[in-house]
Write a protein that holds these residues in place. Structure first.
Motif, PDB file in Angstrom:
ATOM      1  N   PRO A  12      40.198 -65.368 -16.917  1.00 22.61           N
ATOM      2  CA  PRO A  12      41.621 -65.512 -16.696  1.00 22.61           C
ATOM      3  C   PRO A  12      42.131 -66.611 -16.914  1.00 22.61           C
ATOM      4  CG  PRO A  12      40.501 -65.581 -14.413  1.00 22.61           C
ATOM      5  CD  PRO A  12      39.415 -65.666 -15.464  1.00 22.61           C
ATOM      6  N   VAL A  13      42.788 -66.851 -18.302  1.00 22.88           N
ATOM      7  CA  VAL A  13      43.133 -68.079 -19.007  1.00 22.88           C
ATOM      8  C   VAL A  13      44.023 -68.957 -17.983  1.00 22.88           C
ATOM      9  CG1 VAL A  13      44.492 -69.011 -20.746  1.00 22.88           C
ATOM     10  CG2 VAL A  13      42.871 -67.283 -21.168  1.00 22.88           C
ATOM     11  N   SER A  14      45.133 -68.266 -17.432  1.00 27.55           N
ATOM     12  CA  SER A  14      46.074 -69.218 -16.793  1.00 27.55           C
ATOM     13  C   SER A  14      45.759 -69.679 -15.613  1.00 27.55           C
ATOM     14  CB  SER A  14      47.649 -68.534 -16.940  1.00 27.55           C
ATOM     15  OG  SER A  14      47.537 -67.041 -16.401  1.00 27.55           O
ATOM     16  N   LYS A  15      44.567 -69.215 -15.112  1.00 24.96           N
ATOM     17  CA  LYS A  15      44.039 -69.606 -13.534  1.00 24.96           C
ATOM     18  C   LYS A  15      43.661 -70.895 -13.909  1.00 24.96           C
ATOM     19  CE  LYS A  15      43.513 -65.140 -11.641  1.00 24.96           C
ATOM     20  NZ  LYS A  15      42.382 -64.401 -10.696  1.00 24.96           N
ATOM     21  N   ILE A 376      42.561 -53.258 -17.543  1.00 23.83           N
ATOM     22  CA  ILE A 376      43.472 -53.574 -18.699  1.00 23.83           C
ATOM     23  C   ILE A 376      43.054 -55.088 -18.967  1.00 23.83           C
ATOM     24  CG2 ILE A 376      45.609 -53.900 -19.561  1.00 23.83           C
ATOM     25  CD1 ILE A 376      46.372 -51.304 -18.134  1.00 23.83           C
ATOM     26  N   GLU A 377      42.772 -55.541 -20.144  1.00 23.35           N
ATOM     27  CA  GLU A 377      42.486 -56.984 -20.514  1.00 23.35           C
ATOM     28  C   GLU A 377      43.405 -57.328 -21.728  1.00 23.35           C
ATOM     29  OE1 GLU A 377      37.990 -56.037 -20.340  1.00 23.35           O
ATOM     30  OE2 GLU A 377      38.122 -58.189 -19.670  1.00 23.35           O
ATOM     31  N   GLY A 378      43.176 -58.607 -22.237  1.00 21.14           N
ATOM     32  CA  GLY A 378      43.909 -58.926 -23.195  1.00 21.14           C
ATOM     33  C   GLY A 378      44.943 -59.661 -23.092  1.00 21.14           C
ATOM     34  N   GLU A 379      45.824 -59.993 -24.281  1.00 19.16           N
ATOM     35  CA  GLU A 379      47.045 -60.911 -24.068  1.00 19.16           C
ATOM     36  C   GLU A 379      48.175 -60.271 -22.976  1.00 19.16           C
ATOM     37  OE1 GLU A 379      48.293 -63.914 -24.946  1.00 19.16           O
ATOM     38  OE2 GLU A 379      46.383 -64.444 -25.593  1.00 19.16           O
ATOM     39  N   ALA A 380      48.425 -60.850 -21.929  1.00 19.66           N
ATOM     40  CA  ALA A 380      49.434 -60.155 -21.095  1.00 19.66           C
ATOM     41  C   ALA A 380      50.860 -59.584 -21.537  1.00 19.66           C
ATOM     42  CB  ALA A 380      49.923 -61.322 -19.903  1.00 19.66           C
ATOM     43  N   SER A 381      51.275 -60.404 -22.652  1.00 17.72           N
ATOM     44  CA  SER A 381      52.458 -59.967 -23.161  1.00 17.72           C
ATOM     45  C   SER A 381      52.431 -58.634 -24.092  1.00 17.72           C
ATOM     46  CB  SER A 381      53.168 -60.977 -24.235  1.00 17.72           C
ATOM     47  OG  SER A 381      52.390 -61.574 -25.028  1.00 17.72           O
ATOM     48  N   GLU A 412      42.726 -57.627 -15.654  1.00 14.40           N
ATOM     49  CA  GLU A 412      42.750 -59.093 -15.791  1.00 14.40           C
ATOM     50  C   GLU A 412      43.340 -59.417 -17.279  1.00 14.40           C
ATOM     51  OE1 GLU A 412      40.847 -62.814 -13.745  1.00 14.40           O
ATOM     52  OE2 GLU A 412      39.330 -61.647 -14.923  1.00 14.40           O
ATOM     53  N   THR A 413      44.649 -59.476 -17.457  1.00 10.98           N
ATOM     54  CA  THR A 413      45.164 -59.922 -18.637  1.00 10.98           C
ATOM     55  C   THR A 413      44.923 -61.664 -18.841  1.00 10.98           C
ATOM     56  OG1 THR A 413      47.290 -60.085 -17.741  1.00 10.98           O
ATOM     57  CG2 THR A 413      46.815 -57.970 -18.925  1.00 10.98           C
ATOM     58  N   THR A 414      45.285 -62.145 -20.060  1.00 13.03           N
ATOM     59  CA  THR A 414      45.009 -63.568 -20.186  1.00 13.03           C
ATOM     60  C   THR A 414      46.193 -64.006 -20.932  1.00 13.03           C
ATOM     61  OG1 THR A 414      43.807 -62.788 -22.210  1.00 13.03           O
ATOM     62  CG2 THR A 414      42.633 -63.484 -20.180  1.00 13.03           C
ATOM     63  N   VAL A 415      46.436 -65.464 -21.130  1.00 10.52           N
ATOM     64  CA  VAL A 415      47.628 -65.933 -21.922  1.00 10.52           C
ATOM     65  C   VAL A 415      47.064 -67.137 -22.726  1.00 10.52           C
ATOM     66  CG1 VAL A 415      49.650 -67.203 -21.822  1.00 10.52           C
ATOM     67  CG2 VAL A 415      49.222 -65.399 -20.008  1.00 10.52           C
ATOM     68  N   THR A 416      47.275 -66.974 -24.089  1.00  7.97           N
ATOM     69  CA  THR A 416      46.663 -67.887 -24.982  1.00  7.97           C
ATOM     70  C   THR A 416      48.003 -68.859 -25.000  1.00  7.97           C
ATOM     71  OG1 THR A 416      45.467 -66.443 -26.450  1.00  7.97           O
ATOM     72  CG2 THR A 416      46.335 -68.593 -27.427  1.00  7.97           C
ATOM     73  N   GLY A 423      53.334 -71.068 -15.900  1.00 11.25           N
ATOM     74  CA  GLY A 423      53.433 -69.611 -15.828  1.00 11.25           C
ATOM     75  C   GLY A 423      51.945 -69.041 -15.481  1.00 11.25           C
ATOM     76  N   GLY A 424      51.904 -67.704 -15.538  1.00  8.74           N
ATOM     77  CA  GLY A 424      50.533 -67.052 -15.338  1.00  8.74           C
ATOM     78  C   GLY A 424      50.645 -66.033 -15.972  1.00  8.74           C
ATOM     79  N   PRO A 425      49.552 -65.094 -15.941  1.00  6.88           N
ATOM     80  CA  PRO A 425      49.434 -63.753 -16.891  1.00  6.88           C
ATOM     81  C   PRO A 425      50.608 -62.560 -16.326  1.00  6.88           C
ATOM     82  CG  PRO A 425      47.579 -64.295 -15.810  1.00  6.88           C
ATOM     83  CD  PRO A 425      48.271 -65.536 -15.699  1.00  6.88           C
ATOM     84  N   ASN A 426      50.657 -62.424 -14.796  1.00  3.93           N
ATOM     85  CA  ASN A 426      51.440 -61.484 -14.491  1.00  3.93           C
ATOM     86  C   ASN A 426      52.870 -62.076 -14.281  1.00  3.93           C
ATOM     87  OD1 ASN A 426      49.565 -59.523 -12.846  1.00  3.93           O
ATOM     88  ND2 ASN A 426      48.705 -61.935 -12.650  1.00  3.93           N
TER      89      ASN A 426
END
Length: 517
Positions: A12-15, A376-381, A412-416, A423-426
């Motif tokens: 989880p990137v943005s954690k 569901i995974e991948g870029e949150a947007s 667990e979505t992520t953010v590049t 922010g965060g993925p959610n």
């Protein structure tokens, strides 16, 4: 290059701290770049769930709330908001240790039983042991310990867990460690956990509570390595977009507790693992970096990961890997090792637990529900646009289910991260949907079930077509600065620490066309 379990899990990137590029970013292998978006839709209609799948109902109104949406009076401004918030609360509460222990764990006639949320389980006759101790780590470890203390009573001698929440307990020592960045308190707690495991004998039953966050909260470096070494190499791997399995291949070989090392330290004692999964796929070797699970990777694999991403490590890390490859440092325990003979496990709560309860809450309010996927995974947007497309199809055509409808998803979505915001993925998920919403009857909500989305104290967000302007939303997404926008728009969801952690939970409500917004 991805090692370990067959279905890799993305970190989880943005954690983690902001301003780093991860998960499919520069430097990631082509195989890993293909994982940027995984949207698996399993058509499971509300009316089609079997009793085994939809076994647990949503919130029982006769029971007190275990989780509170602290700013609900501000957020609850339409029927869509009400339904979405009720579904979120039902999902989080279903994964709360109090509910989980009530459903899955029992002691009857001195038989300690646990059944997995999806399958599996174990039972142990407590009369066969002279002593029962509890050890573990993770964000929910202390709240699970509280419930087990009540269930086991005097049968439980003592124990120690490392967590982020200094929950009051009677017999179990609670150590407050650092997350997502490991700290010295967590390291001291991990050392005490290992010593407790070492002190256990064949007449001891160890109950090991492993929940999300345990990897960071049990940071005990291998001999010759400092805590700072672990911090640096893990941070470097995250920055280049290494997968969770690649990261695990490295850190398991730099740790004194991960990758089956605790099972090795505790053999021949019996160990009963109770896990709350925060990883897609719910693999025991991934949850908390598998302290009691076999490790299929090697020192050579760990070195290959570092070489692929051209990561420079400290002399201590380099020496450890060199010694390991030469056979001068012991390998992590492998599948089939006899030390795992006395280890039993049950994954007692998963993201599916939360999704199922959220869908049931929608059913009980007269909405048709569909669980799109708990993986569901991948870029949150990007995931947001895919889920939004399904909801808009429902609003316009009645497919795949007709309104009023609720679509639930997890994973667990992520953010590049390329901007300098917070922010965060959610939060990015809901802002991305807000930027694309065309139907006023659609409400979108998403939270991290532990109550902290990314490096913030915001659990997530909730929006409809009237919450955000498209231009403002897109600007915030480009800057990765969505927290301030949601707060200013009264769209930020605050729960505080929830006492559990089973990944992300997302709810999209498609109301009737005359819904008030």
């Amino acid at each position: 290059m991805c090692f370990g379990v067959p279905k890799p899990h993305t970190e989880p990137v943005s954690k983690h701290p902001e301003n780093v590029t991860r998960r499919g970013g520069p430097g990631a292998s082509p195989e890993c770049q293909k994982r940027v978006l995984r949207l698996v839709v399993s058509a499971e209609y509300g009316a089609g769930f079997s009793p085994a799948t939809r076994e647990f109902s949503a919130m029982d109104e006769s029971e007190p709330d275990l989780v509170e949406i602290q700013n609900r009076d501000v957020l609850d401004r339409s029927r869509g908001h009400t339904v979405a918030l009720d579904c979120l609360q039902a999902g989080i509460e279903a994964a709360h240790p109090q509910r989980v222990v009530e459903r899955t764990i029992s002691v009857e006639d001195d038989i300690f039983r646990a059944r997995g949320a999806e399958s599996g389980g174990f039972e142990h006759n407590l009369e066969s042991f002279d002593k029962v101790v509890l050890i573990g780590g993770g964000k929910a470890a202390a709240t699970v310990a509280v419930e087990l203390e009540e269930l086991l009573g005097n049968r439980l001698a003592d124990g120690i867990v490392v967590t982020t929440d200094a929950t009051e307990t009677d017999r179990v020592t609670v150590v407050e460690g650092g997350h997502p960045i490991p700290n010295t308190e967590g390291m001291a707690g991990a050392r005490a956990v290992r010593q407790t495991v070492r002190d256990a004998g064949s007449d001891t039953l160890m109950i090991a509570v492993i929940t999300g966050g345990a990897s960071a909260l049990l940071p005990l470096p291998a001999d010759g390595i400092e805590l700072q070494d672990l911090r640096e190499v893990t941070q470097d791997l995250l920055e280049v977009g290494a997968t969770i399995n690649e990261i695990n291949a490295v850190r398991k070989h730099l740790s004194a507790v991960k990758g089956g090392r605790l099972a090795e330290a505790g053999s021949p004692a019996s160990t009963a693992i109770l896990a709350l999964s925060d990883v897609v796929g719910d693999y025991m070797g991934v949850i908390g970096s598998g302290p009691f699970s076999p490790d299929p990777t090697s020192y050579t694999d760990a070195r290959a990961v570092l070489d692929e991403y051209e990561i420079t490590v400290s002399d201590a890390v380099d020496s450890r890997l060199t010694d390991g490859e030469a056979g001068a440092a012991p390998e992590t325990p492998k599948p089939g090792d006899e030390i795992f003979t006395g280890v039993t496990s049950a994954v007692v709560a998963t993201n599916r637990t939360a999704c199922t309860a959220a869908a049931r809450a929608a059913d009980e309010k007269g909405y048709q529900s569909m669980i799109l996927s708990s993986r569901i995974e991948g870029e949150a947007s990007e995931a947001a646009l895919s889920v939004l497309g399904i909801a808009q199809e429902s609003a316009e055509t009645g497919d795949p289910i007709a309104p009023p409808s609720v679509f639930v998803s997890g994973g667990e979505t992520t953010v590049t991260v390329s901007g300098d915001g917070t922010g965060g993925p959610n939060q990015e998920f809901v802002v991305a949907t807000g930027a694309g919403l065309e139907y006023p009857e659609i409400t979108v909500a998403a939270v991290d079930t532990d109550g902290a989305d990314g490096p913030t104290d915001i659990a997530g967000g909730i929006v409809n077509a009237n919450t955000l302007s498209r231009d403002t939303a897109r600007t915030a997404l480009n800057r990765n600065d969505v927290s301030a926008l949601l707060e200013a728009s009264d769209g930020a969801v605050h729960t505080g620490p929830t006492g559990t952690n089973v990944n992300d939970l997302r709810v999209v409500v498609v109301g009737p066309s005359n819904q008030s917004c």
